[in-house]
Design a protein around this motif. Structure first.
Motif, PDB file in Angstrom:
ATOM      1  N   PRO A  90      76.068 156.643   6.101  1.00 58.13           N
ATOM      2  CA  PRO A  90      76.684 155.236   7.180  1.00 58.13           C
ATOM      3  C   PRO A  90      77.667 154.799   6.018  1.00 58.13           C
ATOM      4  O   PRO A  90      77.455 154.780   5.042  1.00 58.13           O
ATOM      5  CB  PRO A  90      75.437 154.652   7.274  1.00 58.13           C
ATOM      6  N   PHE A  91      78.354 153.941   7.108  1.00 62.06           N
ATOM      7  CA  PHE A  91      79.832 153.265   6.792  1.00 62.06           C
ATOM      8  C   PHE A  91      79.006 151.650   6.118  1.00 62.06           C
ATOM      9  O   PHE A  91      79.485 150.810   6.947  1.00 62.06           O
ATOM     10  CB  PHE A  91      80.651 153.454   7.414  1.00 62.06           C
ATOM     11  N   VAL A  92      78.080 151.705   5.863  1.00 58.92           N
ATOM     12  CA  VAL A  92      77.731 150.270   5.335  1.00 58.92           C
ATOM     13  C   VAL A  92      77.817 149.254   3.947  1.00 58.92           C
ATOM     14  O   VAL A  92      78.619 148.447   4.013  1.00 58.92           O
ATOM     15  CB  VAL A  92      76.147 150.246   4.123  1.00 58.92           C
ATOM     16  N   ASP A  93      79.067 150.360   3.157  1.00 56.45           N
ATOM     17  CA  ASP A  93      80.193 149.203   2.249  1.00 56.45           C
ATOM     18  C   ASP A  93      81.099 150.433   2.230  1.00 56.45           C
ATOM     19  O   ASP A  93      82.404 151.388   2.995  1.00 56.45           O
ATOM     20  CB  ASP A  93      79.686 148.996   0.801  1.00 56.45           C
ATOM     21  N   TRP A  94      82.058 150.121   1.348  1.00 54.74           N
ATOM     22  CA  TRP A  94      83.586 150.993   0.929  1.00 54.74           C
ATOM     23  C   TRP A  94      83.092 152.167  -0.162  1.00 54.74           C
ATOM     24  O   TRP A  94      84.486 152.801  -0.231  1.00 54.74           O
ATOM     25  CB  TRP A  94      85.056 149.722   0.499  1.00 54.74           C
ATOM     26  N   SER A  95      82.210 152.136  -0.585  1.00 56.01           N
ATOM     27  CA  SER A  95      81.783 153.583  -1.062  1.00 56.01           C
ATOM     28  C   SER A  95      82.322 154.654  -0.788  1.00 56.01           C
ATOM     29  O   SER A  95      83.076 155.601  -0.989  1.00 56.01           O
ATOM     30  CB  SER A  95      81.251 153.734  -1.764  1.00 56.01           C
ATOM     31  N   MET A  96      82.582 154.981   1.002  1.00 53.52           N
ATOM     32  CA  MET A  96      82.981 156.609   1.652  1.00 53.52           C
ATOM     33  C   MET A  96      84.306 156.330   1.674  1.00 53.52           C
ATOM     34  O   MET A  96      84.880 156.878   2.718  1.00 53.52           O
ATOM     35  CB  MET A  96      81.716 155.972   2.655  1.00 53.52           C
ATOM     36  N   VAL A  97      84.743 154.938   1.039  1.00 51.27           N
ATOM     37  CA  VAL A  97      86.423 155.481   2.011  1.00 51.27           C
ATOM     38  C   VAL A  97      87.046 154.815   0.464  1.00 51.27           C
ATOM     39  O   VAL A  97      87.324 154.030  -0.458  1.00 51.27           O
ATOM     40  CB  VAL A  97      86.617 153.582   2.310  1.00 51.27           C
ATOM     41  N   GLU A  98      88.522 156.149  -0.217  1.00 50.66           N
ATOM     42  CA  GLU A  98      88.868 155.742  -0.504  1.00 50.66           C
ATOM     43  C   GLU A  98      89.535 154.935  -0.588  1.00 50.66           C
ATOM     44  O   GLU A  98      90.548 154.454  -0.024  1.00 50.66           O
ATOM     45  CB  GLU A  98      90.116 157.105  -1.120  1.00 50.66           C
ATOM     46  N   VAL A 489      75.639 149.582  11.398  1.00 52.99           N
ATOM     47  CA  VAL A 489      76.919 148.885  10.778  1.00 52.99           C
ATOM     48  C   VAL A 489      77.654 150.100  10.993  1.00 52.99           C
ATOM     49  O   VAL A 489      77.436 151.067  11.367  1.00 52.99           O
ATOM     50  CB  VAL A 489      76.825 148.863   8.971  1.00 52.99           C
ATOM     51  N   ALA A 490      78.743 149.428  11.059  1.00 54.22           N
ATOM     52  CA  ALA A 490      80.048 150.641  11.121  1.00 54.22           C
ATOM     53  C   ALA A 490      81.383 150.274  10.666  1.00 54.22           C
ATOM     54  O   ALA A 490      81.538 149.357   9.690  1.00 54.22           O
ATOM     55  CB  ALA A 490      80.533 150.921  12.380  1.00 54.22           C
ATOM     56  N   ILE A 491      82.531 151.031  10.509  1.00 54.77           N
ATOM     57  CA  ILE A 491      83.474 150.732  10.024  1.00 54.77           C
ATOM     58  C   ILE A 491      84.293 150.922  11.871  1.00 54.77           C
ATOM     59  O   ILE A 491      84.449 151.935  12.671  1.00 54.77           O
ATOM     60  CB  ILE A 491      84.521 152.550   9.915  1.00 54.77           C
ATOM     61  N   GLU A 492      85.219 149.913  12.036  1.00 58.74           N
ATOM     62  CA  GLU A 492      85.797 149.908  13.325  1.00 58.74           C
ATOM     63  C   GLU A 492      87.234 149.795  12.794  1.00 58.74           C
ATOM     64  O   GLU A 492      87.487 149.281  12.243  1.00 58.74           O
ATOM     65  CB  GLU A 492      85.281 148.002  13.819  1.00 58.74           C
ATOM     66  N   ALA A 493      88.082 149.889  14.519  1.00 57.52           N
ATOM     67  CA  ALA A 493      89.130 149.605  14.096  1.00 57.52           C
ATOM     68  C   ALA A 493      89.659 149.565  15.964  1.00 57.52           C
ATOM     69  O   ALA A 493      89.991 150.065  16.736  1.00 57.52           O
ATOM     70  CB  ALA A 493      89.903 151.523  14.219  1.00 57.52           C
ATOM     71  N   THR A 494      89.658 148.228  16.137  1.00 56.52           N
ATOM     72  CA  THR A 494      90.483 147.980  16.939  1.00 56.52           C
ATOM     73  C   THR A 494      91.407 148.532  17.792  1.00 56.52           C
ATOM     74  O   THR A 494      91.604 148.042  18.915  1.00 56.52           O
ATOM     75  CB  THR A 494      90.581 146.130  16.934  1.00 56.52           C
ATOM     76  N   GLU A 495      92.424 148.545  17.038  1.00 55.76           N
ATOM     77  CA  GLU A 495      93.960 148.987  16.717  1.00 55.76           C
ATOM     78  C   GLU A 495      94.154 150.815  16.884  1.00 55.76           C
ATOM     79  O   GLU A 495      93.254 151.261  16.723  1.00 55.76           O
ATOM     80  CB  GLU A 495      94.683 148.747  16.988  1.00 55.76           C
TER      81      GLU A 495
END
Length: 589
Positions: A90-98, A489-495
């Motif tokens: 799950p994307f609960v923090d920024w650890s999975m985002v370079e 929890v989620a990563i969201e992109a509104t645009e």
């Protein structure tokens, strides 16, 4: 030609100027258009050179040289290599985002080295180029669906269960493959277990009779004959109904497989004498009169319990304390409550010996960004289902100004550093038709059911927290809150948004997404190898757009989802999102 004519006709209806011929436009129109376009084209060409695949590799090598890569991606002093398999991430923090970075390129298209020599004489010749930088995304907590009764999953069959039951402690035992629940029923605290969260076994035995039944599944204390050696002021307080969270200890002998704690008043003089003898300080919260302390109890089966004679923590905490064995650090960890600077806060203590906890230290307290009337009251800490590297706290945030509460979600990877997940409360009182509540709390009970639903138990009351309780005022509901699988929890992109994962080892043949998009939105994916070379036929261009709402959508490129040629290899996954929400990723065969 027919299609072309139709398009022209539609365009004419929408924009009458389309009927104007090129020849009819005056010369000053074209001159003005060119004058207006030239600076724009020049800026785009000069300030933001197009990054080519070969340049991506150069930028990658500059930031992650082979001999230093592990030193950049580590945790708690250990190199980390993420693995993508059946267990969702799950994307609960920024650890999975370079994080990405800015590369620098000469105006002739050459990558400029950081420390090496180059031929540029004017710094204006060196231009910034964003490389793998995340943008347009945010992390947000997701609200649960409230108002579900535990009877949706639990059959109330015994006389002492009439009128409903309330979850006290609930967890999934991975080793035994069992859901274990301790619940409050009429007359006491009882135990049941299930393999499927539908059919429950309630071990009946002689111990605590109830309503004419000599065999029940009620918890009871087996060593009351030792009470003369106990330090308690009031033996009536020594009751299973005062038990805090119950947990399973995988390292303990069979006789102490289950453990819990509870608060009871002690004999003040004997307690002080014992503290001096052991060389232990008493918490300032231990009253000189009541001398409340945290005691422990152990059990072989979760039903028959033995009280530990001496306090396990010289501290008083009258809200639900959560204790568990943390397999990552191989220690017992207790999450409890403190009062510091006049406000409640959540505190933590750890030890090698369950019978000997040091005084706790604060991990969550009122922040400068919060109102001064805020307390952090109770924690309901739990491991993320199926993972021991992620921990959640369902924080009871109490507002003294209104005498009300909400539940906010905190996450941690080590149990020491906790972050509140943005997005507002995950649970709020008065969110269902069943009650018009103003005050609520969550019990330690986070589980994932066999069909993937995520559940926690909560209580809700229609009167404020400190409203007079004598006289039967108020009312409320004890219920369950539900989320779809891995959607807390989620990563969201509104645009529009994009990001790249760190390198991750693919252990299965197909990539899966748990996501939701607007009808006009989508997600697309491309893959890179360990050297950050784009993998042919696995790019954004070939990716079949992911649109809709799915918890296990397999990703494909031109209809092909097979990644067996990449199995057990390190890859990078690059995402583009448009009006979409990404909850988790996994892999499957």
């Amino acid at each position: 030609m027919i299609q072309s004519t139709a398009q022209t006709t539609n365009a004419s209806r929408l924009w009458p100027l389309s009927r104007i011929s090129v020849q009819s436009l005056p010369k000053f129109f074209w001159a003005g258009l060119l004058i207006g376009m030239v600076p724009t084209l020049a800026v785009a060409e000069t300030r933001y050179p197009m990054i080519q695949p070969k340049d991506e590799i150069k930028f990658f090598k500059r930031t992650f040289p082979d001999e230093r890569r592990e030193s950049f991606f580590n945790y708690e002093g250990r190199p980390v290599t993420l693995e993508l398999g059946e267990t969702p991430i799950p994307f609960v923090d920024w650890s999975m985002v370079e994080t990405g970075h800015i590369g620098w390129m000469g105006n002739d298209g050459e990558v400029v080295p950081l420390n090496g020599e180059h031929s540029y004489t004017d710094e204006k010749q060196i231009l910034p180029v964003p490389f793998s930088l995340p943008s347009g995304i945010r992390i947000r907590s997701q609200k649960g669906e409230m108002g579900h009764d535990f009877s949706e999953w639990y059959d109330e069959e015994h006389p002492w269960e009439e009128g409903g039951v309330t979850v006290h402690t609930l967890f999934f035992d991975d080793e035994a493959g069992l859901y274990r629940v301790w619940y409050e029923a009429w007359g006491g605290l009882a135990y049941a277990e299930s393999t499927d969260f539908v059919h429950w076994t309630k071990p009946l035995g002689a111990g605590l009779p109830m309503r004419g039944h000599t065999e029940t599944n009620f918890l009871h204390i087996t060593n009351k004959h030792e009470r003369d050696t106990w330090l308690f002021q009031n033996l009536e307080e020594v009751s299973v109904r005062r038990f805090n969270t119950i947990f399973q200890d995988p390292t303990a002998p069979e006789a102490e497989r289950f453990k819990t704690s509870f608060v009871a008043s002690s004999d003040p003089e004997e307690l002080r004498s014992l503290a001096e003898k052991l060389g232990k300080p008493c918490s300032p919260m231990v009253s000189p009169n009541s001398a409340n302390c945290v005691y422990g109890a152990v059990s072989s089966d979760g039903i028959r319990w033995r009280i530990i004679r001496d306090p396990i923590l010289f501290h008083d905490a009258d809200t639900r304390t959560v204790t568990h064995f943390d397999p990552t650090i191989q220690k017992y960890v207790m999450y409890t409550r403190l009062f510091e600077f006049g406000r409640r806060s959540i505190a933590r203590s750890e030890t090698d010996d369950f019978r000997d906890f040091p005084l706790p230290r604060t991990i969550i307290a009122t922040r400068p960004s919060e109102r001064p009337s805020i307390d952090h009251y109770a924690n309901a800490c739990a491991f993320y289902p199926g993972r021991t590297d992620l921990r959640f706290i369902f924080d009871l945030v109490y507002d003294r100004f209104t005498d009300t509460s909400n539940i906010h979600l905190y996450s941690s990877r080590n149990g020491y550093l906790w972050d509140r997940i943005p997005g507002g409360p995950v649970l709020s009182p008065g969110s269902t038709d069943a009650t018009e509540g103003v005050y609520m709390w969550v019990l330690p009970s986070l589980v994932k059911t066999p069909d993937g639903e995520m559940l926690v138990s909560y209580g809700e009351r229609i009167t404020p927290h400190k409203f007079p309780r004598y006289g039967g005022f108020g009312g409320g509901k004890d219920a369950m809150a539900v989320w779809k699988t891995d959607r807390l929890v989620a990563i969201e992109a509104t645009e529009r948004g994009e990001f790249t994962t760190p390198y991750i080892r693919l252990t299965k043949n197909h990539l899966q997404l748990n996501f939701r998009s607007e009808r006009s939105g989508n997600i697309s994916i491309e893959l890179y190898d360990e050297e950050f070379k784009k993998i042919p036929l696995r790019t954004f261009t070939e990716c079949d757009p992911l649109i809709g709402d799915d918890t296990k959508r397999v990703v494909s490129w031109n209809g092909d989802s097979d990644l067996s040629d990449l199995r057990d290899q390190l890859i990078y996954i690059r995402f583009k999102l448009r009006a979409a929400t990404l909850f988790a990723i996994s892999a499957t065969d």
